[in-house]
Motif scaffolding. Structure first.
Motif, PDB file in Angstrom:
ATOM      1  N   GLY A   1       0.803  -1.217   0.000  1.00  0.00           N
ATOM      2  CA  GLY A   1       0.000   0.000   0.000  1.00  0.00           C
ATOM      3  C   GLY A   1       0.835   1.264   0.000  1.00  0.00           C
ATOM      4  N   ALA A   2       0.209   2.346   0.425  1.00  0.00           N
ATOM      5  CA  ALA A   2       0.870   3.656   0.441  1.00  0.00           C
ATOM      6  C   ALA A   2       0.619   4.336   1.784  1.00  0.00           C
ATOM      7  CB  ALA A   2       0.345   4.534  -0.691  1.00  0.00           C
ATOM      8  N   PHE A   3       1.663   4.962   2.337  1.00  0.00           N
ATOM      9  CA  PHE A   3       1.527   5.708   3.578  1.00  0.00           C
ATOM     10  C   PHE A   3       1.295   7.183   3.253  1.00  0.00           C
ATOM     11  CE2 PHE A   3       3.631   1.934   5.168  1.00  0.00           C
ATOM     12  CZ  PHE A   3       2.997   1.737   6.381  1.00  0.00           C
ATOM     13  N   VAL A   4       0.341   7.775   3.971  1.00  0.00           N
ATOM     14  CA  VAL A   4      -0.049   9.165   3.741  1.00  0.00           C
ATOM     15  C   VAL A   4       0.122   9.948   5.039  1.00  0.00           C
ATOM     16  CG1 VAL A   4      -1.948  10.704   3.112  1.00  0.00           C
ATOM     17  CG2 VAL A   4      -1.711   8.494   1.963  1.00  0.00           C
ATOM     18  N   GLU A   5       0.862  11.058   4.984  1.00  0.00           N
ATOM     19  CA  GLU A   5       1.052  11.895   6.163  1.00  0.00           C
ATOM     20  C   GLU A   5      -0.139  12.836   6.306  1.00  0.00           C
ATOM     21  OE1 GLU A   5       4.833  14.085   8.063  1.00  0.00           O
ATOM     22  OE2 GLU A   5       4.035  15.123   6.309  1.00  0.00           O
ATOM     23  N   LEU A   6      -0.863  12.696   7.423  1.00  0.00           N
ATOM     24  CA  LEU A   6      -2.014  13.548   7.695  1.00  0.00           C
ATOM     25  C   LEU A   6      -1.588  14.823   8.429  1.00  0.00           C
ATOM     26  CD1 LEU A   6      -4.551  10.789   8.805  1.00  0.00           C
ATOM     27  CD2 LEU A   6      -4.110  11.684   6.515  1.00  0.00           C
ATOM     28  N   GLU A   7      -0.551  14.695   9.248  1.00  0.00           N
ATOM     29  CA  GLU A   7       0.078  15.819   9.930  1.00  0.00           C
ATOM     30  C   GLU A   7       1.448  15.324  10.376  1.00  0.00           C
ATOM     31  OE1 GLU A   7      -0.878  16.360  14.344  1.00  0.00           O
ATOM     32  OE2 GLU A   7      -2.815  15.730  13.519  1.00  0.00           O
ATOM     33  N   PRO A   8       2.379  16.214  10.733  1.00  0.00           N
ATOM     34  CA  PRO A   8       3.690  15.744  11.167  1.00  0.00           C
ATOM     35  C   PRO A   8       3.579  14.734  12.314  1.00  0.00           C
ATOM     36  CG  PRO A   8       3.760  18.095  10.804  1.00  0.00           C
ATOM     37  CD  PRO A   8       2.318  17.686  10.658  1.00  0.00           C
ATOM     38  N   GLY A   9       4.095  13.531  12.082  1.00  0.00           N
ATOM     39  CA  GLY A   9       4.069  12.500  13.114  1.00  0.00           C
ATOM     40  C   GLY A   9       2.933  11.510  12.996  1.00  0.00           C
ATOM     41  N   ILE A  10       1.959  11.776  12.139  1.00  0.00           N
ATOM     42  CA  ILE A  10       0.824  10.865  11.990  1.00  0.00           C
ATOM     43  C   ILE A  10       0.661  10.484  10.520  1.00  0.00           C
ATOM     44  CG2 ILE A  10      -1.683  10.605  12.144  1.00  0.00           C
ATOM     45  CD1 ILE A  10      -1.697  12.039  14.700  1.00  0.00           C
ATOM     46  N   GLU A  11       0.779   9.182  10.270  1.00  0.00           N
ATOM     47  CA  GLU A  11       0.594   8.653   8.928  1.00  0.00           C
ATOM     48  C   GLU A  11      -0.531   7.630   8.930  1.00  0.00           C
ATOM     49  OE1 GLU A  11       4.978   8.908   6.804  1.00  0.00           O
ATOM     50  OE2 GLU A  11       4.385   7.035   7.772  1.00  0.00           O
ATOM     51  N   GLY A  12      -1.235   7.557   7.831  1.00  0.00           N
ATOM     52  CA  GLY A  12      -2.257   6.537   7.632  1.00  0.00           C
ATOM     53  C   GLY A  12      -1.856   5.657   6.466  1.00  0.00           C
ATOM     54  N   LEU A  13      -2.407   4.444   6.430  1.00  0.00           N
ATOM     55  CA  LEU A  13      -2.079   3.503   5.363  1.00  0.00           C
ATOM     56  C   LEU A  13      -3.278   3.266   4.455  1.00  0.00           C
ATOM     57  CD1 LEU A  13      -0.274   1.310   4.011  1.00  0.00           C
ATOM     58  CD2 LEU A  13      -1.255  -0.318   5.658  1.00  0.00           C
ATOM     59  N   ILE A  14      -3.060   3.437   3.158  1.00  0.00           N
ATOM     60  CA  ILE A  14      -4.056   3.022   2.161  1.00  0.00           C
ATOM     61  C   ILE A  14      -3.621   1.656   1.648  1.00  0.00           C
ATOM     62  CG2 ILE A  14      -5.204   3.561  -0.009  1.00  0.00           C
ATOM     63  CD1 ILE A  14      -4.410   6.464   0.350  1.00  0.00           C
ATOM     64  N   HIS A  15      -4.373   0.622   2.008  1.00  0.00           N
ATOM     65  CA  HIS A  15      -4.031  -0.723   1.551  1.00  0.00           C
ATOM     66  C   HIS A  15      -4.354  -0.865   0.063  1.00  0.00           C
ATOM     67  CE1 HIS A  15      -4.157  -5.167   1.287  1.00  0.00           C
ATOM     68  NE2 HIS A  15      -3.250  -5.092   2.253  1.00  0.00           N
ATOM     69  N   LEU A  16      -3.646  -1.759  -0.597  1.00  0.00           N
ATOM     70  CA  LEU A  16      -3.883  -1.981  -2.026  1.00  0.00           C
ATOM     71  C   LEU A  16      -5.351  -2.238  -2.332  1.00  0.00           C
ATOM     72  CD1 LEU A  16      -0.920  -4.277  -3.187  1.00  0.00           C
ATOM     73  CD2 LEU A  16      -1.399  -1.959  -3.931  1.00  0.00           C
ATOM     74  N   SER A  17      -6.003  -2.984  -1.439  1.00  0.00           N
ATOM     75  CA  SER A  17      -7.402  -3.361  -1.672  1.00  0.00           C
ATOM     76  C   SER A  17      -8.353  -2.182  -1.540  1.00  0.00           C
ATOM     77  CB  SER A  17      -7.814  -4.455  -0.688  1.00  0.00           C
ATOM     78  OG  SER A  17      -7.699  -4.007   0.653  1.00  0.00           O
ATOM     79  N   GLU A  18      -7.882  -1.050  -1.010  1.00  0.00           N
ATOM     80  CA  GLU A  18      -8.738   0.124  -0.807  1.00  0.00           C
ATOM     81  C   GLU A  18      -8.422   1.237  -1.801  1.00  0.00           C
ATOM     82  OE1 GLU A  18     -11.086  -0.357   1.097  1.00  0.00           O
ATOM     83  OE2 GLU A  18     -10.410  -1.958   2.432  1.00  0.00           O
ATOM     84  N   MET A  19      -7.764   0.891  -2.907  1.00  0.00           N
ATOM     85  CA  MET A  19      -7.358   1.917  -3.870  1.00  0.00           C
ATOM     86  C   MET A  19      -8.306   2.073  -5.053  1.00  0.00           C
ATOM     87  SD  MET A  19      -3.196   1.783  -4.012  1.00  0.00           S
ATOM     88  CE  MET A  19      -2.249   2.381  -2.611  1.00  0.00           C
ATOM     89  N   SER A  20      -9.023   1.026  -5.421  1.00  0.00           N
ATOM     90  CA  SER A  20      -9.877   1.122  -6.598  1.00  0.00           C
ATOM     91  C   SER A  20     -11.053   0.162  -6.494  1.00  0.00           C
ATOM     92  CB  SER A  20      -9.067   0.814  -7.860  1.00  0.00           C
ATOM     93  OG  SER A  20      -9.897   0.782  -9.005  1.00  0.00           O
ATOM     94  N   TRP A  21     -12.230   0.645  -6.943  1.00  0.00           N
ATOM     95  CA  TRP A  21     -13.416  -0.222  -7.023  1.00  0.00           C
ATOM     96  C   TRP A  21     -13.347  -1.085  -8.290  1.00  0.00           C
ATOM     97  CZ3 TRP A  21     -16.284  -0.452  -2.846  1.00  0.00           C
ATOM     98  CH2 TRP A  21     -16.451   0.674  -2.025  1.00  0.00           C
ATOM     99  N   ALA A  22     -12.748  -0.542  -9.329  1.00  0.00           N
ATOM    100  CA  ALA A  22     -12.893  -1.135 -10.655  1.00  0.00           C
ATOM    101  C   ALA A  22     -11.892  -2.236 -10.959  1.00  0.00           C
ATOM    102  CB  ALA A  22     -12.772  -0.047 -11.720  1.00  0.00           C
ATOM    103  N   ARG A  23     -10.699  -2.130 -10.423  1.00  0.00           N
ATOM    104  CA  ARG A  23      -9.687  -3.102 -10.826  1.00  0.00           C
ATOM    105  C   ARG A  23      -8.853  -3.552  -9.639  1.00  0.00           C
ATOM    106  NH1 ARG A  23      -4.740   0.048 -12.361  1.00  0.00           N
ATOM    107  NH2 ARG A  23      -5.177   2.246 -11.882  1.00  0.00           N
ATOM    108  N   LYS A  24      -8.207  -4.670  -9.824  1.00  0.00           N
ATOM    109  CA  LYS A  24      -7.314  -5.182  -8.798  1.00  0.00           C
ATOM    110  C   LYS A  24      -5.967  -4.494  -8.964  1.00  0.00           C
ATOM    111  CE  LYS A  24      -5.406  -9.389  -6.791  1.00  0.00           C
ATOM    112  NZ  LYS A  24      -5.344 -10.867  -6.837  1.00  0.00           N
ATOM    113  N   VAL A  25      -5.562  -3.733  -7.954  1.00  0.00           N
ATOM    114  CA  VAL A  25      -4.308  -2.984  -8.029  1.00  0.00           C
ATOM    115  C   VAL A  25      -3.166  -3.898  -7.578  1.00  0.00           C
ATOM    116  CG1 VAL A  25      -3.059  -0.951  -7.213  1.00  0.00           C
ATOM    117  CG2 VAL A  25      -5.536  -0.836  -7.555  1.00  0.00           C
ATOM    118  N   ARG A  26      -2.176  -4.059  -8.438  1.00  0.00           N
ATOM    119  CA  ARG A  26      -1.062  -4.956  -8.135  1.00  0.00           C
ATOM    120  C   ARG A  26       0.068  -4.240  -7.401  1.00  0.00           C
ATOM    121  NH1 ARG A  26      -1.945  -9.721 -10.314  1.00  0.00           N
ATOM    122  NH2 ARG A  26      -3.390  -9.898 -12.066  1.00  0.00           N
ATOM    123  N   LYS A  27       0.244  -2.948  -7.673  1.00  0.00           N
ATOM    124  CA  LYS A  27       1.260  -2.174  -6.966  1.00  0.00           C
ATOM    125  C   LYS A  27       0.752  -0.742  -6.806  1.00  0.00           C
ATOM    126  CE  LYS A  27       3.850  -1.561 -11.279  1.00  0.00           C
ATOM    127  NZ  LYS A  27       5.148  -1.680 -11.935  1.00  0.00           N
TER     128      LYS A  27
END
Length: 280
Positions: free
Chosen positions: A150-176
């Protein structure tokens, strides 16, 4: 050397020859002794947990050396900020005054070291994360790094959230993740869950776009006619894309009323536009 002329200095006599009227003195030895004595006093004064003022003396990839009153202390790059710092030179400059907290003092002979931190003097962002971030809320942040899952997203300094591969697209299976987002890109996402104890925030990219299935009963009521491309052919039927993220299945038994179809591939090709009626 001209700068020394006229100065009064402390030094030690290391050679005295009265007959030749020759006297040799050493200024550096006295300076080093005084420096060691001052360092001893400073080490004795400092305690772990103290807040002290200092000046950045030098920068390295792994941290900065800070003069805290006659002794050097290491400010590691991970202790500069709660946010991610790639290298100290991005946030510090030589000669800059700083406030630091003494984290650790090692007083073993030959291994004297002092570790200090700047971020420890700032509030820990995760202490208030549960109050600031709620499941279901939309947030914006910058993609800081991509990993296999997945991808890590900085919401503010010191706090990151994770977008898992499975939560990136409704339409297709994201491989990377790089197929969808890039490092440094600003994205909008929906908070799926917050776990302050484990310092984790789960984010969904596709949820920010809305679930395409939410409006399916209204957009495609039973009896309506649709048109779309064939996306997949299976032994039991063909899948047809209605809109991005929504597919319908034409069962092999519903392909033709005139003849028996053994396999959808006998009639359809991938990408072929077909018309069909919504049965259910």
């Amino acid at each position: 050397m001209e700068k020394l002329v006229g100065q009064e200095v402390r030094c030690r006599i290391i050679k005295l020859d009265v007959a030749d009227e020759d006297v040799v003195v050493d200024r550096r030895a006295v300076a080093e002794e005084e420096e060691r004595a001052a360092s001893e006093r400073r080490y004795a004064e400092l305690k772990e947990g103290d807040t002290v003022s200092g000046t950045v003396r030098s920068l390295a990839d792994y941290g900065a050396f800070v003069d805290i009153g006659g002794v050097d202390a290491l400010l590691h790059v991970s202790d500069i900020s709660w946010g991610r710092v790639s290298k100290p030179a991005d946030v510090l400059t030589i000669g800059q005054p700083v406030e630091v907290q003494v984290l650790k003092i090692t007083s073993e002979p030959g291994k004297r070291r002092i570790s200090v931190g700047m971020k420890q003097l700032q509030p820990q962002p995760w202490d208030t994360a549960a109050e600031k971030y709620k499941a279901g809320e939309r947030v914006r942040g910058s993609v800081t790094r991509l990993v296999d899952f997945g991808a890590f997203v900085e919401l503010e300094p010191g706090i990151e959230g994770l977008i898992h591969l499975s939560e990136m697209s409704w339409a297709r299976k994201v491989r990377k993740p790089s197929d969808v987002v890039k490092a440094g890109e600003t994205v909008e996402a929906v908070i799926l869950g917050v776990n302050p104890a484990e310092r984790r925030i789960s984010l969904g990219l596709k949820q920010a776009l809305g679930d395409p299935w939410a409006d399916v009963p209204h957009k495609f009521p039973v009896g309506s006619v649709i048109e779309g491309p064939v996306t997949s052919l299976q032994k039991f039927g063909a899948f047809v894309q209605l809109i991005e993220g929504v597919e319908g299945m034409v069962h092999v038994g519903d392909i033709s009323a005139e003849k028996r179809i053994n396999h959808p591939a006998d009639v359809f090709k991938l990408g072929q536009l077909v018309k069909a009626q919504v049965l259910e």
